[in-house]
Write an enzyme that holds these catalytic residues in place. Structure first.
Site, PDB file in Angstrom:
ATOM      1  N   CYS A   1      -9.515  -1.508   5.354  1.00 43.64           N
ATOM      2  CA  CYS A   1     -11.040  -1.408   5.574  1.00 43.64           C
ATOM      3  C   CYS A   1     -11.137  -0.147   6.021  1.00 43.64           C
ATOM      4  O   CYS A   1     -12.242   0.484   5.651  1.00 43.64           O
ATOM      5  CB  CYS A   1     -11.529  -2.590   6.388  1.00 43.64           C
ATOM      6  SG  CYS A   1     -10.555  -3.115   7.960  1.00 43.64           S
TER       7      CYS A   1
ATOM      8  N   ARG B   1       0.760  -1.194   0.130  1.00 40.84           N
ATOM      9  CA  ARG B   1      -0.033   0.026  -0.084  1.00 40.84           C
ATOM     10  C   ARG B   1       0.792   1.138  -0.039  1.00 40.84           C
ATOM     11  O   ARG B   1       0.474   2.321  -0.460  1.00 40.84           O
ATOM     12  CB  ARG B   1      -0.858  -0.013   1.294  1.00 40.84           C
ATOM     13  CG  ARG B   1      -2.013  -1.143   1.270  1.00 40.84           C
ATOM     14  CD  ARG B   1      -2.651  -0.838   2.450  1.00 40.84           C
ATOM     15  NE  ARG B   1      -3.617  -2.003   2.478  1.00 40.84           N
ATOM     16  CZ  ARG B   1      -4.302  -2.781   3.606  1.00 40.84           C
ATOM     17  NH1 ARG B   1      -3.937  -2.004   4.928  1.00 40.84           N
ATOM     18  NH2 ARG B   1      -5.219  -3.445   3.631  1.00 40.84           N
TER      19      ARG B   1
ATOM     20  N   HIS C   1     -17.424  -2.243  10.474  1.00 35.96           N
ATOM     21  CA  HIS C   1     -16.689  -1.413  11.109  1.00 35.96           C
ATOM     22  C   HIS C   1     -17.521  -0.052  11.360  1.00 35.96           C
ATOM     23  O   HIS C   1     -17.972   0.265  10.471  1.00 35.96           O
ATOM     24  CB  HIS C   1     -15.356  -1.240  10.469  1.00 35.96           C
ATOM     25  CG  HIS C   1     -14.244  -2.182  10.490  1.00 35.96           C
ATOM     26  ND1 HIS C   1     -14.350  -3.559  11.123  1.00 35.96           N
ATOM     27  CD2 HIS C   1     -12.827  -2.304  10.031  1.00 35.96           C
ATOM     28  CE1 HIS C   1     -13.476  -3.991  11.118  1.00 35.96           C
ATOM     29  NE2 HIS C   1     -12.592  -3.329  10.387  1.00 35.96           N
TER      30      HIS C   1
ATOM     31  N   ASN D   1     -16.959  -4.420   6.539  1.00 34.12           N
ATOM     32  CA  ASN D   1     -15.421  -4.259   6.414  1.00 34.12           C
ATOM     33  C   ASN D   1     -14.968  -5.458   5.499  1.00 34.12           C
ATOM     34  O   ASN D   1     -13.887  -5.285   4.808  1.00 34.12           O
ATOM     35  CB  ASN D   1     -14.643  -4.428   7.693  1.00 34.12           C
ATOM     36  CG  ASN D   1     -15.008  -5.514   8.305  1.00 34.12           C
ATOM     37  OD1 ASN D   1     -16.361  -5.665   9.001  1.00 34.12           O
ATOM     38  ND2 ASN D   1     -14.157  -6.539   9.122  1.00 34.12           N
TER      39      ASN D   1
END
Ligand code: A2P
Length: 332
Positions: A126, A97, A234, A307
């Site tokens: 997420c 990432r 979430h 999520n």
């Protein structure tokens, strides 16, 4: 498309198969991949059983696309091997990432930056995905300068073993723990590992990934990530300070028009988003939208999403759909 789902036996992998099926992704051949432990087991896709294969077999079959959710170290080792044989990898782990040459994509925001050169594409964390989907249009309009985030994260974000821990604890049965403490009837201000700066890795993902996706390296962001005994979905409390002032009616209008967002905000009727009803849905739900009177140009929001879906599988499949629709895959 010859599609590999790497981590097909895991929580996110299973939802990936379901989302590929639901969205009618053009799968001509499915390769279900997992660890050596699972080779020979079967997973279901489009009402058919598929035998799980190992990495080497999957790479040898040179899939067009591989969607990974098998942990960071697996991605670090194997994503380049798939890329080498011409496969485009969409990776749900944190491995790539923040790599400077890899793109971190939330389709509603930055899919247009993808090109055929991108052979390993990162799917954000997420908690980050659901927040930036809600925030992006507001940020474009009013320029967000600072975010104060508190998360309430479901155990599904940790994987199958965490769901098992909660289930064992609820049933008073002995079982392995993945968290350092009981999670049932408790909440742990501890998601992922602690770093030298006193924050957890999950908290710093929110900081770094948000800045990368929104292209705002100087945005002030601070987060506290908390694991709660919730099985799916979430929740996040997000306090935003904008550079420009706003009218509440415009905030509602913008959120109502934001792709991927469903506003659920009617305090008079006790309407607000909850993880319970986000389960199995792809939207990012936003409610409790109110001005923060303690600071200029500031706003509070409560943001909830499944999520495993928009926070993981759906976002990854949407990236894959973008690649196909825009003929970015070599074979598309
Ligand atoms: P397996 O079921 O064989 O362990 P979860 O996060 O829900 O635990 O899922 C993790 C997923 O990643 C599972 O499908 C798991 O397969 C897979 N996985 C873990 N390690 C590897 C590996 N080294 N190679 C391929 N798949 C892996």
């Amino acid at each position: 498309m010859k599609v590999a789902v790497v981590g097909a036996t895991g929580l996110v992998g299973q939802v990936m198969l379901q989302v590929l099926e639901e969205r009618k992704f053009p799968v001509s051949e499915l390769l279900a991949v997992a660890s050596k432990r699972s080779i020979g087991k079967t997973v279901q896709f489009n009402q058919k059983d598929y035998t799980v294969m190992g990495m080497a077999d999957a790479i040898a079959q040179k899939p067009d696309i591989a969607i990974f959710s098998a942990g960071g170290s697996t991605s670090l080792e194997y994503a380049p091997k798939f890329a080498e044989v011409g496969t485009t990898v969409v990776d749900n782990s944190s491995a790539w990432r923040m790599h400077k040459d890899k793109k971190l994509i939330v389709p509603e925001i930055n899919a247009h930056t993808l090109t055929a050169e991108d052979k390993i594409i990162a799917n954000p964390n997420c908690s980050t995905i659901q927040m930036v989907v809600a925030l992006n249009k507001l940020h474009q309009t009013y320029n967000a300068k600072r975010l104060v985030i508190s998360t309430y994260q479901s155990v599904t974000g940790t994987g199958k073993a965490a769901v098992n821990q909660l289930t064992f604890e609820r049933s008073n049965l002995p079982g392995d723990k993945v968290y350092p403490y009981q999670i049932d009837l408790n909440c742990l201000p501890h998601c992922d590992i602690f770093l030298d700066n006193g924050y957890t890795k999950e908290e710093m993902k929110l900081v770094h990934e948000t800045r990368k996706i929104l292209g705002t390296p100087d945005m002030g962001i601070t987060a506290t990530a908390v694991r709660v005994p919730v099985v799916g979905g979430h929740s996040e409390s997000v306090n935003v300070t904008f550079e420009k002032d706003f009218e509440m009616a415009d905030i509602h209008k913008i959120l109502n028009e934001t792709e991927g967002v469903t506003v659920m905000d009617n305090p008079e009727r006790d309407i607000y988003p909850m993880p319970f009803h986000s389960q199995g849905k792809d939207a990012v739900f936003v409610g409790r939208i109110r001005r923060d009177d303690s600071a200029p140009n500031s706003l509070n929001m409560w943001i909830v999403s499944d999520n495993l879906r928009k926070g993981a599988a759906t976002n990854a499949v949407q990236i894959a759909e973008y690649l196909v629709a825009n003929k970015i895959l070599a074979t598309a």
